[in-house]
Motif scaffolding. Sequence first.
Motif, PDB file in Angstrom:
ATOM      1  N   GLU A 163     -40.506 -19.670  14.689  1.00  0.00           N
ATOM      2  CA  GLU A 163     -40.981 -19.372  13.340  1.00  0.00           C
ATOM      3  C   GLU A 163     -39.893 -18.743  12.472  1.00  0.00           C
ATOM      4  O   GLU A 163     -40.103 -18.513  11.276  1.00  0.00           O
ATOM      5  N   ASP A 164     -38.734 -18.442  13.063  1.00  0.00           N
ATOM      6  CA  ASP A 164     -37.575 -18.080  12.249  1.00  0.00           C
ATOM      7  C   ASP A 164     -37.266 -19.251  11.325  1.00  0.00           C
ATOM      8  O   ASP A 164     -37.428 -20.412  11.707  1.00  0.00           O
ATOM      9  N   LEU A 165     -36.789 -18.980  10.152  1.00  0.00           N
ATOM     10  CA  LEU A 165     -36.489 -20.063   9.211  1.00  0.00           C
ATOM     11  C   LEU A 165     -35.073 -20.577   9.421  1.00  0.00           C
ATOM     12  O   LEU A 165     -34.309 -20.818   8.471  1.00  0.00           O
ATOM     13  N   VAL A 166     -34.735 -20.762  10.694  1.00  0.00           N
ATOM     14  CA  VAL A 166     -33.415 -21.249  11.070  1.00  0.00           C
ATOM     15  C   VAL A 166     -33.507 -21.865  12.469  1.00  0.00           C
ATOM     16  O   VAL A 166     -34.278 -21.409  13.315  1.00  0.00           O
ATOM     17  N   ILE A 167     -32.765 -22.930  12.693  1.00  0.00           N
ATOM     18  CA  ILE A 167     -32.607 -23.508  14.023  1.00  0.00           C
ATOM     19  C   ILE A 167     -31.242 -23.072  14.536  1.00  0.00           C
ATOM     20  O   ILE A 167     -30.215 -23.303  13.887  1.00  0.00           O
TER      21      ILE A 167
ATOM     22  N   TRP B 287     -38.478 -14.706  16.705  1.00  0.00           N
ATOM     23  CA  TRP B 287     -39.860 -15.109  16.947  1.00  0.00           C
ATOM     24  C   TRP B 287     -39.954 -15.951  18.222  1.00  0.00           C
ATOM     25  O   TRP B 287     -38.941 -16.434  18.722  1.00  0.00           O
ATOM     26  N   PRO B 288     -41.159 -16.141  18.768  1.00  0.00           N
ATOM     27  CA  PRO B 288     -41.317 -16.954  19.984  1.00  0.00           C
ATOM     28  C   PRO B 288     -40.631 -18.315  19.880  1.00  0.00           C
ATOM     29  O   PRO B 288     -40.784 -19.019  18.876  1.00  0.00           O
ATOM     30  N   VAL B 289     -39.885 -18.662  20.911  1.00  0.00           N
ATOM     31  CA  VAL B 289     -39.121 -19.916  20.923  1.00  0.00           C
ATOM     32  C   VAL B 289     -40.064 -21.051  21.312  1.00  0.00           C
ATOM     33  O   VAL B 289     -40.585 -21.091  22.427  1.00  0.00           O
ATOM     34  N   ARG B 290     -40.267 -21.980  20.387  1.00  0.00           N
ATOM     35  CA  ARG B 290     -41.267 -23.040  20.566  1.00  0.00           C
ATOM     36  C   ARG B 290     -40.696 -24.349  21.070  1.00  0.00           C
ATOM     37  O   ARG B 290     -41.414 -25.161  21.651  1.00  0.00           O
TER      38      ARG B 290
ATOM     39  N   ILE C   9     -39.598 -25.917  28.072  1.00  0.00           N
ATOM     40  CA  ILE C   9     -38.561 -26.144  29.076  1.00  0.00           C
ATOM     41  C   ILE C   9     -37.845 -27.450  28.756  1.00  0.00           C
ATOM     42  O   ILE C   9     -38.461 -28.402  28.264  1.00  0.00           O
ATOM     43  N   GLU C  10     -36.545 -27.485  29.016  1.00  0.00           N
ATOM     44  CA  GLU C  10     -35.743 -28.673  28.729  1.00  0.00           C
ATOM     45  C   GLU C  10     -34.593 -28.751  29.734  1.00  0.00           C
ATOM     46  O   GLU C  10     -33.933 -27.749  30.027  1.00  0.00           O
ATOM     47  N   PHE C  11     -34.358 -29.957  30.278  1.00  0.00           N
ATOM     48  CA  PHE C  11     -33.247 -30.187  31.197  1.00  0.00           C
ATOM     49  C   PHE C  11     -32.087 -30.821  30.447  1.00  0.00           C
ATOM     50  O   PHE C  11     -32.288 -31.672  29.582  1.00  0.00           O
ATOM     51  N   ASP C  12     -30.864 -30.399  30.792  1.00  0.00           N
ATOM     52  CA  ASP C  12     -29.717 -30.976  30.103  1.00  0.00           C
ATOM     53  C   ASP C  12     -29.366 -32.323  30.728  1.00  0.00           C
ATOM     54  O   ASP C  12     -29.647 -32.561  31.904  1.00  0.00           O
ATOM     55  N   PRO C  13     -28.774 -33.243  29.951  1.00  0.00           N
ATOM     56  CA  PRO C  13     -28.523 -34.604  30.443  1.00  0.00           C
ATOM     57  C   PRO C  13     -27.582 -34.665  31.644  1.00  0.00           C
ATOM     58  O   PRO C  13     -27.638 -35.626  32.416  1.00  0.00           O
ATOM     59  N   THR C  14     -26.733 -33.674  31.832  1.00  0.00           N
ATOM     60  CA  THR C  14     -25.777 -33.710  32.940  1.00  0.00           C
ATOM     61  C   THR C  14     -26.396 -33.257  34.259  1.00  0.00           C
ATOM     62  O   THR C  14     -25.815 -33.444  35.319  1.00  0.00           O
ATOM     63  N   GLY C  15     -27.571 -32.642  34.190  1.00  0.00           N
ATOM     64  CA  GLY C  15     -28.231 -32.169  35.399  1.00  0.00           C
ATOM     65  C   GLY C  15     -27.762 -30.815  35.890  1.00  0.00           C
ATOM     66  O   GLY C  15     -28.179 -30.355  36.954  1.00  0.00           O
ATOM     67  N   LYS C  16     -26.925 -30.138  35.118  1.00  0.00           N
ATOM     68  CA  LYS C  16     -26.379 -28.851  35.544  1.00  0.00           C
ATOM     69  C   LYS C  16     -27.328 -27.695  35.229  1.00  0.00           C
ATOM     70  O   LYS C  16     -27.476 -26.766  36.030  1.00  0.00           O
ATOM     71  N   TYR C  17     -27.977 -27.748  34.069  1.00  0.00           N
ATOM     72  CA  TYR C  17     -28.803 -26.632  33.614  1.00  0.00           C
ATOM     73  C   TYR C  17     -30.191 -27.096  33.178  1.00  0.00           C
ATOM     74  O   TYR C  17     -30.409 -28.265  32.860  1.00  0.00           O
ATOM     75  N   PHE C  18     -31.111 -26.137  33.127  1.00  0.00           N
ATOM     76  CA  PHE C  18     -32.306 -26.288  32.310  1.00  0.00           C
ATOM     77  C   PHE C  18     -32.487 -24.994  31.529  1.00  0.00           C
ATOM     78  O   PHE C  18     -31.949 -23.944  31.904  1.00  0.00           O
ATOM     79  N   ALA C  19     -33.208 -25.086  30.436  1.00  0.00           N
ATOM     80  CA  ALA C  19     -33.418 -23.927  29.575  1.00  0.00           C
ATOM     81  C   ALA C  19     -34.904 -23.741  29.329  1.00  0.00           C
ATOM     82  O   ALA C  19     -35.676 -24.705  29.316  1.00  0.00           O
ATOM     83  N   THR C  20     -35.307 -22.486  29.158  1.00  0.00           N
ATOM     84  CA  THR C  20     -36.690 -22.180  28.804  1.00  0.00           C
ATOM     85  C   THR C  20     -36.711 -21.288  27.570  1.00  0.00           C
ATOM     86  O   THR C  20     -35.800 -20.490  27.345  1.00  0.00           O
ATOM     87  N   GLY C  21     -37.766 -21.437  26.784  1.00  0.00           N
ATOM     88  CA  GLY C  21     -37.969 -20.593  25.617  1.00  0.00           C
ATOM     89  C   GLY C  21     -39.246 -19.806  25.773  1.00  0.00           C
ATOM     90  O   GLY C  21     -40.225 -20.288  26.351  1.00  0.00           O
ATOM     91  N   SER C  22     -39.254 -18.580  25.258  1.00  0.00           N
ATOM     92  CA  SER C  22     -40.363 -17.671  25.534  1.00  0.00           C
ATOM     93  C   SER C  22     -40.870 -16.966  24.283  1.00  0.00           C
ATOM     94  O   SER C  22     -40.190 -16.904  23.250  1.00  0.00           O
ATOM     95  N   ALA C  23     -42.064 -16.377  24.430  1.00  0.00           N
ATOM     96  CA  ALA C  23     -42.639 -15.567  23.364  1.00  0.00           C
ATOM     97  C   ALA C  23     -41.851 -14.287  23.133  1.00  0.00           C
ATOM     98  O   ALA C  23     -42.051 -13.605  22.123  1.00  0.00           O
TER      99      ALA C  23
ATOM    100  N   VAL D 148     -29.233 -24.270  11.311  1.00  0.00           N
ATOM    101  CA  VAL D 148     -29.843 -25.155  10.330  1.00  0.00           C
ATOM    102  C   VAL D 148     -30.892 -24.347   9.572  1.00  0.00           C
ATOM    103  O   VAL D 148     -31.833 -23.826  10.174  1.00  0.00           O
ATOM    104  N   GLN D 149     -30.714 -24.231   8.272  1.00  0.00           N
ATOM    105  CA  GLN D 149     -31.655 -23.469   7.460  1.00  0.00           C
ATOM    106  C   GLN D 149     -32.926 -24.284   7.228  1.00  0.00           C
ATOM    107  O   GLN D 149     -32.863 -25.470   6.908  1.00  0.00           O
ATOM    108  N   CYS D 150     -34.079 -23.632   7.411  1.00  0.00           N
ATOM    109  CA  CYS D 150     -35.371 -24.283   7.238  1.00  0.00           C
ATOM    110  C   CYS D 150     -36.217 -23.465   6.263  1.00  0.00           C
ATOM    111  O   CYS D 150     -36.009 -22.265   6.117  1.00  0.00           O
ATOM    112  N   GLU D 151     -37.173 -24.122   5.654  1.00  0.00           N
ATOM    113  CA  GLU D 151     -38.057 -23.432   4.722  1.00  0.00           C
ATOM    114  C   GLU D 151     -39.393 -23.083   5.350  1.00  0.00           C
ATOM    115  O   GLU D 151     -40.207 -22.387   4.740  1.00  0.00           O
ATOM    116  N   SER D 152     -39.634 -23.565   6.578  1.00  0.00           N
ATOM    117  CA  SER D 152     -40.877 -23.307   7.294  1.00  0.00           C
ATOM    118  C   SER D 152     -40.558 -23.208   8.785  1.00  0.00           C
ATOM    119  O   SER D 152     -39.485 -23.618   9.220  1.00  0.00           O
ATOM    120  N   PRO D 153     -41.478 -22.659   9.584  1.00  0.00           N
ATOM    121  CA  PRO D 153     -41.278 -22.630  11.041  1.00  0.00           C
ATOM    122  C   PRO D 153     -41.060 -24.033  11.605  1.00  0.00           C
ATOM    123  O   PRO D 153     -41.598 -25.013  11.087  1.00  0.00           O
TER     124      PRO D 153
END
Length: 326
Positions: free
Chosen positions: A257-261, A238-241, A201-215, A275-280
Amino acid sequence: MATYVEEMHKHFQNFGKTQEYTAHASKVHSVAWSCDGRKLASGSFDKTVSVFVLDKDRLSRDHHIYRGHGDSVDQLCWHPSHPDLFVTASGDKSIRIWDARSNKCVASVATKGENINICWSPDGHTIAVGNKEDLVTFIDARSHRIKAEEQFKYEVNEISWNNDSDLFFLTNGHGCINILSYPELKPLQTLNAHPANCICIEFDPTGKYFATGSADALVSLWNVDELVCVKTFSRLDWPVRTLSFSHDGKMLASASEDLVIDIAYVETGEKITDVQCESPTFTVAWHPKRPLLAFACDDKYDRDRDAGTVKLFGLPSEPQNTSRGS
């Protein structure tokens, strides 16, 4: 007139190289920026914390190493308004508060279990730490004394205050977001956010939203005032970590675990870049003042390359930093 998405897409075309900095001897679990954006800290399986200094468009070649924990440093965060104080959560059943000016531990607080997540209240008064047994401990940030402990009967994955520090949020293993009053810790509401484990879970700096990531590989975006889901992001498989909002609240980075952000425009869900990544990737953090993303990858696929490295996306290119610091 170019839209925000077009402007940022062009920006990352010019500043889209990923730079690597060797910070630890083994896997990096957590990265975080100080509130002024001058320092980047990382915590590692090697039981240490490293702190780099950002000077204009360069990260320092040397970094300070903080030792003292007896087990893996699983998560860390900075004081919300003091640019030199940060706190670490470790599997050694303690948290430690550090002062970057003296390179020393200010305080060590013993806790009841192996700690896996930690957050600092936006008002700076309280530190909350969660352990593997789903016990959350609240610690006075000034006296370093435990103020409260709350044992939960469900799997607690990540914890966070809202921006006003009067509500406490937890993501759980049943796909829900639990909201408690603070400091009373009275259950107020349970949001059925995902059909699978709700991880981060993450709150945005403006206080308008928060976001959650799931399996379920989805990111859900929630309106803070109405507590309703307004959008989902579904480009990952893949599950959002891990999640992070940019300083202006307009971009959301999500990784797995996707090789991308994935970097999305919050208001529409449009993809700005990736952003391309070589590992999770299990930890990401936007700089508090500029479009600069810090992250760290798992080393299980490429131990020689990714073990102990911190990465930056959004700076002008420079040669790879191979210094291990002092």
